[in-house]
Write an enzyme that holds these catalytic residues in place. Structure first.
Site, PDB file in Angstrom:
ATOM      1  N   GLY A 140       9.156  19.100  32.159  1.00  0.00           N
ATOM      2  CA  GLY A 140       8.523  19.370  30.877  1.00  0.00           C
ATOM      3  C   GLY A 140       7.094  19.866  30.924  1.00  0.00           C
ATOM      4  O   GLY A 140       6.615  20.450  29.954  1.00  0.00           O
ATOM      5  N   ASP A 141       6.374  19.598  32.018  1.00  0.00           N
ATOM      6  CA  ASP A 141       4.993  20.081  32.161  1.00  0.00           C
ATOM      7  C   ASP A 141       4.787  20.506  33.610  1.00  0.00           C
ATOM      8  O   ASP A 141       3.821  20.124  34.263  1.00  0.00           O
ATOM      9  CB  ASP A 141       4.005  18.973  31.772  1.00  0.00           C
ATOM     10  CG  ASP A 141       2.571  19.492  31.631  1.00  0.00           C
ATOM     11  OD1 ASP A 141       2.380  20.723  31.602  1.00  0.00           O
ATOM     12  OD2 ASP A 141       1.642  18.665  31.562  1.00  0.00           O
ATOM     13  N   LEU A 142       5.700  21.335  34.092  1.00  0.00           N
ATOM     14  CA  LEU A 142       5.784  21.613  35.522  1.00  0.00           C
ATOM     15  C   LEU A 142       4.924  22.818  35.906  1.00  0.00           C
ATOM     16  O   LEU A 142       5.415  23.835  36.384  1.00  0.00           O
ATOM     17  CB  LEU A 142       7.238  21.826  35.927  1.00  0.00           C
ATOM     18  CG  LEU A 142       7.537  21.722  37.433  1.00  0.00           C
ATOM     19  CD1 LEU A 142       7.132  20.375  37.989  1.00  0.00           C
ATOM     20  CD2 LEU A 142       9.005  22.007  37.702  1.00  0.00           C
TER      21      LEU A 142
END
Length: 297
Positions: free
Chosen positions: A193-195
């Site tokens: 999700g926040d890669l």
């Protein structure tokens, strides 16, 4: 390493083990990071945030646990040693050097995590992206979820904060109306999700018995996890320049082939993180998001 009494005492309360030394760790964009050395020989990382929003660290801990369920084939996350409303404590990962072999390992592991899937697009409860709330209520299709939970909320916030112009807003809103024709249908993947690049670590677990200088392996941290389209994680990896990215993508595609035309949708799935950056930092991120959106009109 010295010993910061307040940090040390809080860690001792949660871990039940004495902290013999602490040291600040640079690089965190949101939370304060502190390296801990415990009396039992364990090395850990403690993340704290003054006046953390309710549920902030609980959401991070839940995301780490959810990703960890895909082990051993899926992405590695540091062991979660403790979590509470004011902090999380993780097993320390000793930094190493990235290699093409480790990059290929990341591609294969990320493919396995994505294949593990999710019950729906979204998650059971809302989360956070950096300090910003992250709406997670489910939607029937990815196009709908991406529009109403990812693009439009941050476009509105960016406009409220003066980070986008009326022309930028109009361009992106026109694109939103076309998402159903641009985004392919796939079952929900289990996303980090926040890669972005900063949330990928190349290193070794200090408890694994690896010798000093052993080859690094990939780890991921700071998730904003949810069920979504797997191209989002890949697009975020590309946004700020992950080392050996072509190797990562090739290994991923071999393990879990991507849908036709995925390269053409990379910019489309970068709208969300660019709008988040516009909300947080302003600058040219809003204009960049509008420029990417215009490519699909």
């Amino acid at each position: 390493m010295t010993r910061q009494p307040v940090i040390a005492r809080r860690a001792e309360e949660l871990l039940g083990s004495a902290v013999v030394a602490t040291a600040p760790v640079a690089g965190g964009d949101v939370a304060r990071a502190t390296k801990l050395r415990l009396s039992d020989g364990t090395t850990a990382l403690m993340k704290t945030l003054s006046q953390a929003p309710p549920g902030f660290f609980e959401a991070e801990a839940a995301g780490l646990r959810w990703l960890a369920e895909t082990a051993p084939e899926g992405v590695q996350v540091p062991a979660l040693l403790a979590a509470d409303s004011d902090c999380v404590i993780l097993r320390w990962i000793e930094p190493g050097r990235v290699s093409a072999e480790a990059a290929a390992d990341l591609g294969r592991a990320l493919a396995a995590t994505h294949r593990a899937g999710a019950p729906a697009y979204g998650a059971e409860r809302d989360g956070f992206i950096a300090r910003l709330p992250l709406p997670q209520r489910s939607a029937d299709t990815w196009a709908e979820f991406y529009a109403v939970r990812r693009v439009l909320p941050y476009l509105k916030l960016a406009r409220d904060r003066g980070a986008v112009t009326d022309a930028h807003v109009a361009t992106i809103e026109r694109l939103v109306g076309r998402l159903t024709t641009l985004l392919p249908d796939e079952p929900p993947a289990r996303l980090h999700g926040d890669l972005w690049n900063g949330n990928v670590l190349w290193g070794t677990d200090t408890t694994s018995g690896a010798a000093p200088g052993a080859p690094a392996s990939p780890w991921v941290v700071d998730p904003a996890a949810y069920g979504g389209h797997r191209e989002v994680d890949l697009a975020m990896l590309a946004l700020f320049g992950l080392p050996h990215l072509p190797v990562v993508l090739s290994a991923y595609d071999e393990a879990h082939p991507l849908a036709e035309g995925w390269e053409d949708r990379v910019a489309l799935h970068q709208l969300f993180p660019l709008l988040v950056h516009a909300c947080l930092m302003g600058g040219g991120y809003g204009a960049r998001a509008a420029d990417l959106a215009s490519r699909y009109l």
